[in-house]
Design a protein around this motif. Structure first.
Motif, PDB file in Angstrom:
ATOM      1  N   UNK A  48       0.862  -1.157   0.098  1.00 16.50           N
ATOM      2  CA  UNK A  48      -0.115   0.133   0.009  1.00 16.50           C
ATOM      3  C   UNK A  48       0.842   1.096   0.132  1.00 16.50           C
ATOM      4  N   UNK A  49       0.670   2.156  -0.963  1.00 16.24           N
ATOM      5  CA  UNK A  49       1.531   3.614  -1.111  1.00 16.24           C
ATOM      6  C   UNK A  49       0.615   4.756  -0.927  1.00 16.24           C
ATOM      7  N   UNK A  92       1.336   2.235  12.058  1.00 12.33           N
ATOM      8  CA  UNK A  92       2.482   2.911  11.032  1.00 12.33           C
ATOM      9  C   UNK A  92       1.745   4.075  10.551  1.00 12.33           C
ATOM     10  N   UNK A  93       2.810   5.045  10.436  1.00 11.15           N
ATOM     11  CA  UNK A  93       2.180   6.398   9.851  1.00 11.15           C
ATOM     12  C   UNK A  93       2.717   6.526   8.321  1.00 11.15           C
ATOM     13  N   UNK A  94       1.676   6.367   7.284  1.00  9.60           N
ATOM     14  CA  UNK A  94       2.048   6.569   6.008  1.00  9.60           C
ATOM     15  C   UNK A  94       1.959   7.864   5.523  1.00  9.60           C
ATOM     16  N   UNK A  95       3.109   8.491   5.404  1.00 10.33           N
ATOM     17  CA  UNK A  95       3.383   9.873   4.859  1.00 10.33           C
ATOM     18  C   UNK A  95       3.286   9.860   3.424  1.00 10.33           C
ATOM     19  N   UNK A  96       3.061  11.009   2.793  1.00 12.12           N
ATOM     20  CA  UNK A  96       3.137  10.998   1.265  1.00 12.12           C
ATOM     21  C   UNK A  96       4.516  10.654   0.711  1.00 12.12           C
ATOM     22  N   UNK A 112       5.488   7.400   0.880  1.00 11.30           N
ATOM     23  CA  UNK A 112       5.713   6.373   1.725  1.00 11.30           C
ATOM     24  C   UNK A 112       5.165   5.059   1.196  1.00 11.30           C
ATOM     25  N   UNK A 113       5.581   3.836   1.458  1.00 13.29           N
ATOM     26  CA  UNK A 113       4.585   2.605   1.185  1.00 13.29           C
ATOM     27  C   UNK A 113       4.916   1.500   2.276  1.00 13.29           C
TER      28      UNK A 113
END
Length: 252
Positions: free
Chosen positions: A66-67, A86-90, A92-93
């Motif tokens: 997932x990205x 988890x913190x999925x920032x711009x 990141x995947x």
């Protein structure tokens, strides 16, 4: 994400992956990228604060990923127990390595969530730590009763959802009125809760230039619901506050 690869000995056939949102289930195709946002394979909402293409799910290197393909918004991703987050920032995947994964994100005053279900081999998070009294140790932070009431008031709409979907985050004034508090009291306690969580490493809660209060409230709801800091059982705190005589909440 890079182009999807064909199955090979180094890139074996994909496990089945399904996405559940608002009571609908989508079976993902390992041969094509699945996009999520204001446009795409899953249209979340017409919310102007939401990216046209925010998240993308695809299969490569023998795994589902997932990205975050947006430029501003971030997402919170947890396993089914809420113990791994988890913190999925711009830009990141993350690999999708759990049987169940929950994804939450906010755009404006609305918080959205969906669930991913996989039938592949997964990491096991069923082993949990017990303290000497035998109760489950889930969180490295403890909230006072009034702090918990504040978080529940902000997360009420999300907690009352029967299935993953969308929930509105109330304004500070509306949440304060829901609790029977003054806006000054509410804002002081919101500051205290955000500071407490920031100290244990929760991202997105500290105020600063360009960071609106709406974003802070939404991020607090994301973290609290995704990590099981609060849950549907805590809604009784709001019901109790409706019948209790007016009183000034304790400091903290």
């Amino acid at each position: 994400m890079s182009p999807i690869q064909e199955p090979s000995p180094a890139n074996p056939a994909a496990s089945a992956l399904a996405l559940e949102f608002c009571g609908e289930r989508h079976q993902l195709d390992p041969g094509a990228e699945f996009t999520i946002g204001r446009e795409g394979d899953l249209v979340i909402d017409e919310n102007p604060y939401l990216h046209r293409r925010f998240l993308a799910i695809g299969y490569e290197f023998g795994m589902w990923w997932i990205a975050n393909v947006g430029s501003l918004l971030s997402a919170t991703v947890t396993d089914g127990t809420g113990q791994v987050q988890a913190w999925l920032a711009p830009g990141a995947r993350l690999p999708i390595v759990f049987e169940t994964m929950h994804v939450m994100f906010s755009a404006g005053s609305t918080t959205y969530d969906f669930t991913l279900h996989s039938d592949g081999d997964h990491f096991n998070t069923s082993a949990i730590t017990l303290n000497s009294a035998g109760s489950t140790t889930m969180m490295p932070v403890t909230l006072t009763t009034s702090q918990r009431m504040l978080v529940v008031a902000l997360a009420e709409h999300v907690l009352r959802q029967g299935v993953p979907g969308r929930g509105e985050i109330p304004s500070s004034a509306d949440a304060a009125a829901r609790l029977g508090w003054s806006l000054t009291t509410f804002n002081r306690k919101l500051d205290n809760v955000c500071e407490k969580l920031d100290k244990i490493g929760v991202h997105g809660l500290r105020g600063g230039r360009g960071r609106l209060a709406t974003n802070r409230r939404a991020r607090l709801v994301e973290y609290a619901v995704a990590s099981r800091l609060v849950g549907p059982d805590d809604l009784e705190l709001l019901d109790a506050s409706e019948t209790a005589p007016p009183a000034s909440p304790a400091l903290g």
